[in-house]
Design an enzyme around this catalytic site. Structure first.
Site, PDB file in Angstrom:
ATOM      1  N   ALA A   1       0.834  -1.208   0.000  1.00 27.92           N
ATOM      2  CA  ALA A   1       0.000   0.000   0.000  1.00 27.92           C
ATOM      3  C   ALA A   1       0.863   1.250   0.000  1.00 27.92           C
ATOM      4  CB  ALA A   1      -0.934  -0.009   1.199  1.00 27.92           C
TER       5      ALA A   1
ATOM      6  N   ASN B   1      -4.245   4.525  11.511  1.00 29.77           N
ATOM      7  CA  ASN B   1      -3.599   3.274  11.908  1.00 29.77           C
ATOM      8  C   ASN B   1      -3.141   3.249  13.363  1.00 29.77           C
ATOM      9  OD1 ASN B   1      -1.925   5.213  10.358  1.00 29.77           O
ATOM     10  ND2 ASN B   1      -0.234   3.988  11.131  1.00 29.77           N
TER      11      ASN B   1
ATOM     12  N   CYS C   1       5.871   1.343  11.723  1.00 31.31           N
ATOM     13  CA  CYS C   1       6.944   2.031  10.996  1.00 31.31           C
ATOM     14  C   CYS C   1       7.753   2.931  11.912  1.00 31.31           C
ATOM     15  CB  CYS C   1       6.372   2.857   9.858  1.00 31.31           C
ATOM     16  SG  CYS C   1       5.423   1.862   8.742  1.00 31.31           S
TER      17      CYS C   1
ATOM     18  N   HIS D   1      -1.691  -7.757   3.166  1.00 34.62           N
ATOM     19  CA  HIS D   1      -1.189  -8.338   4.423  1.00 34.62           C
ATOM     20  C   HIS D   1      -1.919  -7.824   5.658  1.00 34.62           C
ATOM     21  CE1 HIS D   1       1.538  -5.210   6.269  1.00 34.62           C
ATOM     22  NE2 HIS D   1       1.455  -4.705   5.061  1.00 34.62           N
TER      23      HIS D   1
END
Ligand code: PLP
Length: 376
Positions: A69, A150, A321, A199
């Site tokens: 993505a 997220n 991340c 995923h």
């Protein structure tokens, strides 16, 4: 290990592994080759594209396979900005986007002279339509907004934004739907471009989709052959693209049931935190139930994560991340939370695979850790 990090990545479904192994060994041809081996791989990949289009209720040639993505977001944002910069060089996004969006617009700003407006978020972590209205200009060509945050699960009013943009501007809207696809209702055709990743929905890593309306042209990021309508050169990863249709279908089939079940798990956690001293829930009430962000008043996120890890629980701090850096969560900071909440936050993410027993075990572990560190 008890897994509570589904927003970071999910285990791969058994049916997907089985299908993938079969496809990988049987259909190894280069999907661009003219011979039968290549044609078969290509036929199956195009069937998958068609099925994905049907599931998303869009056209087949609006589905572009990408490697992740992050790539889909880069392609949507930079590909669109480069193609349509003659119409204007203003882009709107929000301050709490995923790094793949933030870094893309930053590069457009720093290297290619674009002007970027970053919408703020309120205490619930969502942008406001009024701020978007104020930010839109005659030279705005692109608005990129996430569907679900997220880190917190906060849901943006993307449908209202899309309707307003369509009626009042020449700009297009791109939606990063990575944390929403297959979890919350989403009508792709309302938007100009939508990204999602396999995923996060029990599929394979290295596999994602950018939905892009037919009338939109993009400049490719990877120059090369004619793969993906000339938008990304390089031999197609046909086996991964082939199993993505099944991945999406299985996710969408269970969407409603999963939502109800995960909502009940989320409520158990929220009730527990409400009754536990020193804990703060950072996710807004209306957030996606799949993500619950909390902070402990006395324990930093790194210590908490390590203590949980030692006890056999996998939980994230912020997004994966940036979970290795000690800095504050930029998302929680933008929501105006006190500093300790932005540095002590952990993200618990759930799935239909999570059991109630696992949730209760996590609550007990957090109580124990709290007691241990509070009295140290
Ligand atoms: N957008 C959001 C909101 C995400 O949560 C993530 C991954 O965590 C991405 C984009 C990037 O997805 P990928 O890992 O497929 O590059």
């Amino acid at each position: 290990m008890i897994y509570f990090d589904y927003a970071s990545t999910t285990p791969v479904r058994k049916q997907i592994i089985d299908t993938y192994i079969k496809v990988l060994s049987s259909y190894y041809g280069n999907s661009d080759s003219m011979h039968e081996v290549g044609r078969t791989a290509n036929k199956l990949m195009e069937q998958s594209r068609e099925q994905i289009a049907q599931l998303l209720k869009v056209d087949k040639d609006e589905v572009i396979f990408t490697s992740c993505a992050s790539e889909a977001n880069n392609l949507a944002i930079k590909g669109y900005a480069w193609k349509y910069q003659h119409r204007g060089k203003h882009i709107i996004t929000s301050r709490v986007e995923h790094s793949s969006v933030l870094k893309s617009v930053e590069q457009l700003k720093d290297v290619f002279g674009f002007d970027v407006t970053y919408l703020p978020v309120n205490e619930d972590g969502v942008i406001s339509l009024d701020d978007l209205k104020q930010a839109l200009r005659p030279d705005t060509i692109l608005v990129s907004l996430m569907m679900v945050n997220n880190e917190t699960g906060a849901c943006n009013p993307i449908e209202e934004c899309a309707n307003y943009i369509k009626a009042n501007s020449r700009a297009v809207i791109h939606v990063d739907a990575v944390q929403g696809m297959g979890k919350l209702p989403l009508t792709c055709a309302l938007y100009d471009m939508v990204s999602f990743s396999a995923h996060k929905i029990y599929g394979l890593k290295g596999s994602a989709v950018l939905y892009k309306k037919k009338n939109i042209e993009l400049v490719s990021l990877i120059s090369g052959g004619q793969q993906e309508m000339g938008l990304r050169g390089g031999t197609s990863n046909a086996p991964q693209n082939i199993v993505l249709a099944k991945t999406l279908r299985l996710m969408l089939e269970e969407q409603e049931l999963s939502f109800a079940y995960v909502s009940s798990l989320n409520q158990i956690l929220r009730n527990a935190f409400a009754s536990m001293d020193g804990w703060y829930v950072n996710s807004p009430k209306q957030a996606s139930p799949y993500i619950l962000n909390v902070s402990c008043a006395y324990i930093g996120s790194e210590i908490l994560l390590n203590a949980l890890n030692t006890r056999g629980f996998a939980v994230s701090a912020k997004s994966t991340c940036s979970s290795k850096s000690k800095v504050q969560s930029h998302v929680l900071k933008e929501m105006g939370l006190e500093e300790f909440r932005t540095t002590n936050a952990i993200r618990i993410s759930l799935s239909s695979m999570t059991t109630k027993q696992e949730v209760y075990a996590l609550i007990e572990a957090l109580k124990e850790i709290y007691h241990e560190y509070r009295t140290k």
